[in-house]
Each structure stands twice: as structure tokens, then as C-alpha cells.
Write a protein that holds these residues in place. Sequence first.
Motif, PDB file in Angstrom:
ATOM      1  N   GLY A  43     -12.722  44.430  79.876  1.00 33.51           N
ATOM      2  CA  GLY A  43     -11.525  44.693  81.047  1.00 33.51           C
ATOM      3  C   GLY A  43     -10.813  43.205  81.327  1.00 33.51           C
ATOM      4  O   GLY A  43     -12.003  42.407  81.508  1.00 33.51           O
ATOM      5  N   PHE A  44      -9.677  42.870  82.183  1.00 31.71           N
ATOM      6  CA  PHE A  44      -9.622  41.644  83.400  1.00 31.71           C
ATOM      7  C   PHE A  44     -10.164  42.343  84.803  1.00 31.71           C
ATOM      8  O   PHE A  44      -9.886  43.038  85.426  1.00 31.71           O
ATOM      9  CB  PHE A  44      -8.158  41.920  82.842  1.00 31.71           C
ATOM     10  CG  PHE A  44      -7.338  41.643  81.726  1.00 31.71           C
ATOM     11  CD1 PHE A  44      -8.084  41.068  80.801  1.00 31.71           C
ATOM     12  CD2 PHE A  44      -6.498  41.976  81.274  1.00 31.71           C
ATOM     13  CE1 PHE A  44      -8.036  40.442  79.348  1.00 31.71           C
ATOM     14  CE2 PHE A  44      -5.769  42.312  80.374  1.00 31.71           C
ATOM     15  CZ  PHE A  44      -6.637  41.121  79.118  1.00 31.71           C
ATOM     16  N   ASP A  45     -10.447  41.172  84.994  1.00 31.96           N
ATOM     17  CA  ASP A  45     -10.989  41.212  86.458  1.00 31.96           C
ATOM     18  C   ASP A  45     -10.700  39.786  87.088  1.00 31.96           C
ATOM     19  O   ASP A  45     -10.525  38.836  86.194  1.00 31.96           O
ATOM     20  CB  ASP A  45     -12.356  41.491  86.383  1.00 31.96           C
ATOM     21  CG  ASP A  45     -13.545  41.755  87.718  1.00 31.96           C
ATOM     22  OD1 ASP A  45     -12.731  41.291  88.202  1.00 31.96           O
ATOM     23  OD2 ASP A  45     -14.304  42.216  87.430  1.00 31.96           O
ATOM     24  N   ASP A  46     -11.143  39.723  88.584  1.00 34.17           N
ATOM     25  CA  ASP A  46     -11.071  37.980  88.702  1.00 34.17           C
ATOM     26  C   ASP A  46     -11.564  38.084  90.248  1.00 34.17           C
ATOM     27  O   ASP A  46     -11.844  37.009  90.966  1.00 34.17           O
ATOM     28  CB  ASP A  46      -8.974  38.434  89.600  1.00 34.17           C
ATOM     29  CG  ASP A  46      -9.564  39.198  91.028  1.00 34.17           C
ATOM     30  OD1 ASP A  46      -9.672  40.474  90.868  1.00 34.17           O
ATOM     31  OD2 ASP A  46      -7.791  39.285  91.521  1.00 34.17           O
ATOM     32  N   GLU A  47     -12.908  39.266  89.787  1.00 39.29           N
ATOM     33  CA  GLU A  47     -13.547  38.711  91.193  1.00 39.29           C
ATOM     34  C   GLU A  47     -15.224  38.597  90.256  1.00 39.29           C
ATOM     35  O   GLU A  47     -15.435  39.208  89.371  1.00 39.29           O
ATOM     36  CB  GLU A  47     -14.260  39.841  92.234  1.00 39.29           C
ATOM     37  CG  GLU A  47     -13.102  40.428  93.088  1.00 39.29           C
ATOM     38  CD  GLU A  47     -12.684  41.093  93.815  1.00 39.29           C
ATOM     39  OE1 GLU A  47     -15.203  41.324  94.344  1.00 39.29           O
ATOM     40  OE2 GLU A  47     -11.870  42.240  94.327  1.00 39.29           O
ATOM     41  N   LEU A  48     -16.593  37.567  91.115  1.00 36.08           N
ATOM     42  CA  LEU A  48     -17.137  37.262  90.484  1.00 36.08           C
ATOM     43  C   LEU A  48     -18.006  37.372  90.723  1.00 36.08           C
ATOM     44  O   LEU A  48     -18.425  38.016  92.017  1.00 36.08           O
ATOM     45  CB  LEU A  48     -17.627  35.519  89.744  1.00 36.08           C
ATOM     46  CG  LEU A  48     -16.824  34.932  88.612  1.00 36.08           C
ATOM     47  CD1 LEU A  48     -16.384  33.216  88.489  1.00 36.08           C
ATOM     48  CD2 LEU A  48     -17.741  35.319  87.713  1.00 36.08           C
ATOM     49  N   ASN A  49     -19.542  37.733  90.437  1.00 33.42           N
ATOM     50  CA  ASN A  49     -20.418  38.451  91.038  1.00 33.42           C
ATOM     51  C   ASN A  49     -21.946  37.726  90.735  1.00 33.42           C
ATOM     52  O   ASN A  49     -22.183  36.748  89.724  1.00 33.42           O
ATOM     53  CB  ASN A  49     -21.342  40.433  90.256  1.00 33.42           C
ATOM     54  CG  ASN A  49     -20.084  41.319  90.849  1.00 33.42           C
ATOM     55  OD1 ASN A  49     -19.867  41.210  91.885  1.00 33.42           O
ATOM     56  ND2 ASN A  49     -19.881  41.589  89.898  1.00 33.42           N
TER      57      ASN A  49
END
Length: 120
Positions: A43-49
Motif C-alpha cells: 500500500g501507499f504510505d508517507d511515514e518512515l519508521n
Amino acid sequence: MINISETANEKIKEMLEAEESPELFLRIGVKEGGCSGFSYGMGFDDELNDTDKTMEFSGLKVVVDGDSVKYLNGLEIDYKESAMGGGFTINNPNASATCGCGSSFRTATDAGKPAEAGEC
């Protein structure tokens, strides 16, 4: 680590452009569940861990969470068109067994935690 075909890359980029949010990237992961013990997530995301691994394929940013890396080494993602429409296909050399739906697997060393019967 993983390979994304040119066809799949172009389709994902097309889908990202439709989202009209330039900071989005593709996130790929694995979680326990599915018929065989593990299921894929894309899926699409905009937050990195902190534990994320970041890759780039012809301008496409792809992120895999640190826990999923061991299950996805050598993963191949493609996109196929057919008379019934199109869809992404996944070939995972780490999978020792898969289910009929193609979205669930287990490895030779880790069976995961299969979902209840009927949940794929």
C-alpha cells in the motif's frame, strides 16, 4: 533484495500519481495471518519508521519494514493484464507453501500464524 518488473513499476507510479500526494511511497510488508501463516501487504504510505529499509526502482520509492525483510529477500513483483482485468503477482523464493489465493505463504523455517478457516 526485491525486484519489481518494469510493468509493475509503471502501474504503481500511475496509481501514485492518481493519489496527488508527492510524498507517498510504496510500502511492502508481511504480517501473520492468511491461510498459510503469513500474508503480504502492499500500500501507499508517507511515514518512515526507524527500522524501515528504503529502496528505489527507476524513480519508485519502496519501503520494507525491518521485520519483513527476512521474508521478502528475492521477492519478485509483476503486473499482468488478462481478459478479466489486471493484477499484481508475487513470486517469493522464501515461500515453502502458499495458499490458493496467492496472498498467503509460510517459509521452511517459520509457519507464522494462520488465520481461522475461511480467512485468506
